[in-house]
Design a protein around this motif. Structure first.
Motif, PDB file in Angstrom:
ATOM      1  N   LEU A 100       0.841  -1.211   0.000  1.00 35.75           N
ATOM      2  CA  LEU A 100       0.000   0.000   0.000  1.00 35.75           C
ATOM      3  C   LEU A 100       0.867   1.249   0.000  1.00 35.75           C
ATOM      4  O   LEU A 100       0.364   2.358   0.199  1.00 35.75           O
ATOM      5  CB  LEU A 100      -0.914  -0.013   1.231  1.00 35.75           C
ATOM      6  CG  LEU A 100      -2.024  -1.051   1.154  1.00 35.75           C
ATOM      7  CD1 LEU A 100      -2.670  -1.262   2.511  1.00 35.75           C
ATOM      8  CD2 LEU A 100      -3.074  -0.640   0.121  1.00 35.75           C
ATOM      9  N   ASP A 101       2.144   1.060  -0.203  1.00 30.40           N
ATOM     10  CA  ASP A 101       3.076   2.178  -0.265  1.00 30.40           C
ATOM     11  C   ASP A 101       3.473   2.355  -1.735  1.00 30.40           C
ATOM     12  O   ASP A 101       3.985   1.417  -2.359  1.00 30.40           O
ATOM     13  CB  ASP A 101       4.299   1.818   0.600  1.00 30.40           C
ATOM     14  CG  ASP A 101       5.395   2.854   0.502  1.00 30.40           C
ATOM     15  OD1 ASP A 101       5.716   3.451   1.526  1.00 30.40           O
ATOM     16  OD2 ASP A 101       5.948   3.045  -0.615  1.00 30.40           O
ATOM     17  N   GLY A 102       3.203   3.545  -2.282  1.00 23.79           N
ATOM     18  CA  GLY A 102       3.374   3.778  -3.712  1.00 23.79           C
ATOM     19  C   GLY A 102       4.778   3.433  -4.214  1.00 23.79           C
ATOM     20  O   GLY A 102       4.929   2.820  -5.279  1.00 23.79           O
ATOM     21  N   GLN A 103       5.789   3.820  -3.426  1.00 22.88           N
ATOM     22  CA  GLN A 103       7.168   3.564  -3.879  1.00 22.88           C
ATOM     23  C   GLN A 103       7.502   2.087  -3.861  1.00 22.88           C
ATOM     24  O   GLN A 103       8.130   1.559  -4.768  1.00 22.88           O
ATOM     25  CB  GLN A 103       8.147   4.283  -2.956  1.00 22.88           C
ATOM     26  CG  GLN A 103       8.402   5.695  -3.396  1.00 22.88           C
ATOM     27  CD  GLN A 103       9.511   6.326  -2.576  1.00 22.88           C
ATOM     28  OE1 GLN A 103       9.999   5.757  -1.605  1.00 22.88           O
ATOM     29  NE2 GLN A 103       9.893   7.520  -2.966  1.00 22.88           N
ATOM     30  N   ALA A 120     -18.980  -2.811  -8.925  1.00 22.25           N
ATOM     31  CA  ALA A 120     -19.498  -3.469 -10.139  1.00 22.25           C
ATOM     32  C   ALA A 120     -20.402  -4.665  -9.848  1.00 22.25           C
ATOM     33  O   ALA A 120     -21.007  -5.207 -10.766  1.00 22.25           O
ATOM     34  CB  ALA A 120     -18.346  -3.900 -11.037  1.00 22.25           C
ATOM     35  N   GLY A 121     -20.449  -5.114  -8.576  1.00 27.63           N
ATOM     36  CA  GLY A 121     -21.400  -6.166  -8.234  1.00 27.63           C
ATOM     37  C   GLY A 121     -20.893  -7.588  -8.405  1.00 27.63           C
ATOM     38  O   GLY A 121     -21.681  -8.492  -8.668  1.00 27.63           O
ATOM     39  N   PHE A 122     -19.589  -7.821  -8.268  1.00 25.34           N
ATOM     40  CA  PHE A 122     -19.087  -9.203  -8.292  1.00 25.34           C
ATOM     41  C   PHE A 122     -19.567  -9.931  -7.047  1.00 25.34           C
ATOM     42  O   PHE A 122     -19.772  -9.329  -5.998  1.00 25.34           O
ATOM     43  CB  PHE A 122     -17.552  -9.222  -8.338  1.00 25.34           C
ATOM     44  CG  PHE A 122     -17.002  -8.725  -9.640  1.00 25.34           C
ATOM     45  CD1 PHE A 122     -16.960  -9.565 -10.750  1.00 25.34           C
ATOM     46  CD2 PHE A 122     -16.557  -7.416  -9.772  1.00 25.34           C
ATOM     47  CE1 PHE A 122     -16.479  -9.097 -11.956  1.00 25.34           C
ATOM     48  CE2 PHE A 122     -16.072  -6.946 -10.983  1.00 25.34           C
ATOM     49  CZ  PHE A 122     -16.040  -7.786 -12.080  1.00 25.34           C
ATOM     50  N   GLU A 123     -19.679 -11.257  -7.153  1.00 22.49           N
ATOM     51  CA  GLU A 123     -20.083 -12.049  -5.976  1.00 22.49           C
ATOM     52  C   GLU A 123     -18.987 -12.078  -4.931  1.00 22.49           C
ATOM     53  O   GLU A 123     -19.252 -12.272  -3.749  1.00 22.49           O
ATOM     54  CB  GLU A 123     -20.407 -13.489  -6.397  1.00 22.49           C
ATOM     55  CG  GLU A 123     -21.766 -13.595  -7.021  1.00 22.49           C
ATOM     56  CD  GLU A 123     -22.025 -14.988  -7.559  1.00 22.49           C
ATOM     57  OE1 GLU A 123     -21.396 -15.955  -7.079  1.00 22.49           O
ATOM     58  OE2 GLU A 123     -22.855 -15.086  -8.475  1.00 22.49           O
ATOM     59  N   GLY A 124     -17.753 -11.965  -5.373  1.00 23.95           N
ATOM     60  CA  GLY A 124     -16.658 -11.980  -4.405  1.00 23.95           C
ATOM     61  C   GLY A 124     -15.424 -11.312  -4.985  1.00 23.95           C
ATOM     62  O   GLY A 124     -15.184 -11.377  -6.199  1.00 23.95           O
ATOM     63  N   ILE A 125     -14.678 -10.639  -4.114  1.00 28.05           N
ATOM     64  CA  ILE A 125     -13.391 -10.057  -4.510  1.00 28.05           C
ATOM     65  C   ILE A 125     -12.382 -10.476  -3.458  1.00 28.05           C
ATOM     66  O   ILE A 125     -12.662 -10.403  -2.257  1.00 28.05           O
ATOM     67  CB  ILE A 125     -13.455  -8.516  -4.569  1.00 28.05           C
ATOM     68  CG1 ILE A 125     -14.511  -8.062  -5.564  1.00 28.05           C
ATOM     69  CG2 ILE A 125     -12.090  -7.937  -4.939  1.00 28.05           C
ATOM     70  CD1 ILE A 125     -14.697  -6.562  -5.599  1.00 28.05           C
ATOM     71  N   LYS A 126     -11.228 -10.915  -3.928  1.00 25.33           N
ATOM     72  CA  LYS A 126     -10.191 -11.350  -3.000  1.00 25.33           C
ATOM     73  C   LYS A 126      -8.880 -10.711  -3.426  1.00 25.33           C
ATOM     74  O   LYS A 126      -8.584 -10.631  -4.627  1.00 25.33           O
ATOM     75  CB  LYS A 126     -10.068 -12.876  -3.062  1.00 25.33           C
ATOM     76  CG  LYS A 126      -9.038 -13.462  -2.133  1.00 25.33           C
ATOM     77  CD  LYS A 126      -9.205 -14.962  -2.054  1.00 25.33           C
ATOM     78  CE  LYS A 126      -8.676 -15.678  -3.272  1.00 25.33           C
ATOM     79  NZ  LYS A 126      -7.255 -15.985  -3.251  1.00 25.33           N
ATOM     80  N   LEU A 127      -8.121 -10.245  -2.462  1.00 22.14           N
ATOM     81  CA  LEU A 127      -6.790  -9.730  -2.774  1.00 22.14           C
ATOM     82  C   LEU A 127      -5.796 -10.881  -2.686  1.00 22.14           C
ATOM     83  O   LEU A 127      -5.928 -11.762  -1.827  1.00 22.14           O
ATOM     84  CB  LEU A 127      -6.392  -8.631  -1.781  1.00 22.14           C
ATOM     85  CG  LEU A 127      -7.322  -7.425  -1.728  1.00 22.14           C
ATOM     86  CD1 LEU A 127      -6.865  -6.456  -0.644  1.00 22.14           C
ATOM     87  CD2 LEU A 127      -7.362  -6.722  -3.091  1.00 22.14           C
ATOM     88  N   LEU A 149      -2.086  -4.439   5.025  1.00 19.23           N
ATOM     89  CA  LEU A 149      -2.829  -5.010   3.891  1.00 19.23           C
ATOM     90  C   LEU A 149      -4.091  -5.704   4.384  1.00 19.23           C
ATOM     91  O   LEU A 149      -5.161  -5.585   3.781  1.00 19.23           O
ATOM     92  CB  LEU A 149      -1.924  -5.990   3.118  1.00 19.23           C
ATOM     93  CG  LEU A 149      -0.864  -5.303   2.249  1.00 19.23           C
ATOM     94  CD1 LEU A 149       0.309  -6.244   1.957  1.00 19.23           C
ATOM     95  CD2 LEU A 149      -1.481  -4.820   0.936  1.00 19.23           C
ATOM     96  N   LEU A 150      -3.961  -6.402   5.513  1.00 20.36           N
ATOM     97  CA  LEU A 150      -5.140  -7.068   6.083  1.00 20.36           C
ATOM     98  C   LEU A 150      -6.176  -6.019   6.497  1.00 20.36           C
ATOM     99  O   LEU A 150      -7.378  -6.169   6.237  1.00 20.36           O
ATOM    100  CB  LEU A 150      -4.719  -7.929   7.280  1.00 20.36           C
ATOM    101  CG  LEU A 150      -5.863  -8.585   8.046  1.00 20.36           C
ATOM    102  CD1 LEU A 150      -6.707  -9.470   7.146  1.00 20.36           C
ATOM    103  CD2 LEU A 150      -5.315  -9.406   9.219  1.00 20.36           C
ATOM    104  N   GLN A 151      -5.709  -4.919   7.119  1.00 20.66           N
ATOM    105  CA  GLN A 151      -6.640  -3.875   7.547  1.00 20.66           C
ATOM    106  C   GLN A 151      -7.361  -3.263   6.340  1.00 20.66           C
ATOM    107  O   GLN A 151      -8.564  -2.985   6.399  1.00 20.66           O
ATOM    108  CB  GLN A 151      -5.884  -2.780   8.332  1.00 20.66           C
ATOM    109  CG  GLN A 151      -6.808  -1.784   9.023  1.00 20.66           C
ATOM    110  CD  GLN A 151      -7.789  -2.459   9.989  1.00 20.66           C
ATOM    111  OE1 GLN A 151      -7.366  -3.256  10.839  1.00 20.66           O
ATOM    112  NE2 GLN A 151      -9.082  -2.166   9.859  1.00 20.66           N
TER     113      GLN A 151
END
Ligand code: SAM
Ligand code: SF4
Length: 330
Positions: free
Chosen positions: A125-128, A152-159, A175-177
């Motif tokens: 989550l850090d740009g650099q 967009a209405g997906f049933e699920g999104i996972k990182l 990242l978890l937060q």
């Protein structure tokens, strides 16, 4: 309804990971070298060939297809291909793994085309740092893509996050937060030794148990028997029921016994195991028999009997495979 695909060890294969391109707009340090040579166009399956193979696999019993790459969203015509595959009778779900750079534009068309769930890669989550890990990526573009996917209405999104010592291990809590704040799942992945990427992998290797301990020092975790049909093991956060935490641990917790999948590269090679070299050239057969699927089905069923029992990854050891992840259908 098609026949079931069963391998020589009695495992039912109902999941196909289909790579639609080897190309990508990023160069993640664990996936590619900085200077890559991509396949000549004529060696890539055309969109029509990809659809023909998807149709054939569903006819043989595949119930879930994941489109991947390379970056699937840089392949021209991808949304129409999704629409055609999603409509195949017998397919339970079409899903995709993406780096998120094109989602601002494509999230809605993909959802409308019938893609049910997305895995989106996010390692920092850090740009650099994000730029360093992806060798040129723009974090804000990906974060805007994730936002577009949520709308967009997906049933699920996972990182998906590949955890590396000295690069992003210390960012696991952040990242978890972020996943908790977005109300989506996150999976932490051990780096696999695929391809010579120009750096030693052993130094950065981070076992899933280390990641789990770091999370457990801040959150109450519950084991979960949930299974999304892939290799991840899941845990629940007692205080945040909307977010599941997954671990993909090819090195430290071998998951081969329950393997239910095969991969098809964009060259038309059927990879029986991510960690082994054996493959079947379906492109050759496809082009030799443009109107007859029977020889392809025969070859497929024979190849399945050769599917290896397990991979032989050694995270500290030398690279065992010449194939890069972008060529393997991640
Ligand atoms: N470009 C898309 C993306 O990055 O999500 C899809 C293809 S990518 C090869 C699929 C997944 O494989 C990504 O989540 C990526 O982080 C992961 N990956 C790539 N190389 C890896 C490696 N050597 N070990 C473990 N995971 C890897
Ligand atoms: Fe591209 Fe995905 Fe490989 Fe990163 S992991 S270089 S985004 S294919």
């Amino acid at each position: 309804m098609g026949k079931l695909m069963q391998d020589g060890f009695g495992r039912q294969i109902d999941y196909l990971r289909l790579s639609v391109t080897d190309r990508c707009d990023l160069r993640c340090v664990y996936c590619m070298a900085s200077d890559m040579t991509f396949l000549p166009r004529q060696q890539m399956l055309t969109l029509e060939e990809l659809l023909r193979l998807a149709t054939l696999f569903v006819g043989q019993g595949v119930r879930k297809i994941r489109l991947t790459g390379g970056e699937p969203l840089v392949r021209p015509g991808i949304v129409e291909l999704c629409r055609q595959i999603a409509a195949l009778p017998g397919l339970r779900e079409l899903v995709m793994t993406t780096n998120g750079t094109q989602l601002q534009r494509l999230a809605r068309p993909l959802a409308d085309a019938g893609v049910r769930r997305l895995n989106i890669s996010l390692d920092s989550l850090d740009g650099q740092r994000f730029r360093a890990i992806t060798r040129n990526g723009d974090l804000d573009q990906v974060l805007r893509g994730i936002e577009a996917a949520r709308q967009a209405g997906f049933e699920g999104i996972k990182l998906n996050c590949v955890v590396m010592q000295g690069r992003n291990f210390d960012e696991v809590p952040a990242l978890l937060q972020y996943a908790i704040d977005q109300g989506i799942d996150i999976t932490f992945i051990e780096e696999m030794p695929l391809g010579e990427v120009g750096r030693s992998r052993g130094e950065a290797f981070c076992a899933s148990d280390q990641v789990r301990r770091l999370i457990a020092s801040r959150h109450a975790l519950l084991d979960s028997a949930e299974n999304s049909g892939g290799p991840a093991r899941y845990m629940r956060l007692v205080e945040h029921p909307r977010t599941r935490v997954g671990f993909i641990s090819p090195n430290s917790h071998n998951f081969c016994a329950t393997c239910n999948r095969v991969r098809l590269t964009v060259e038309g090679k059927l990879l029986l195991c991510l960690g082994q070299e054996d493959s079947l050239d379906l492109r050759g057969l496809l082009r030799r028999y443009p109107l007859d699927d029977a020889p392809l089905i025969d070859a497929l069923q024979q190849a399945l009997r050769r599917k290896p029992l397990r991979h032989d990854f050694d995270p500290q050891g030398a690279v065992q495979l010449v194939r890069f992840m972008n060529m393997s259908g991640g």
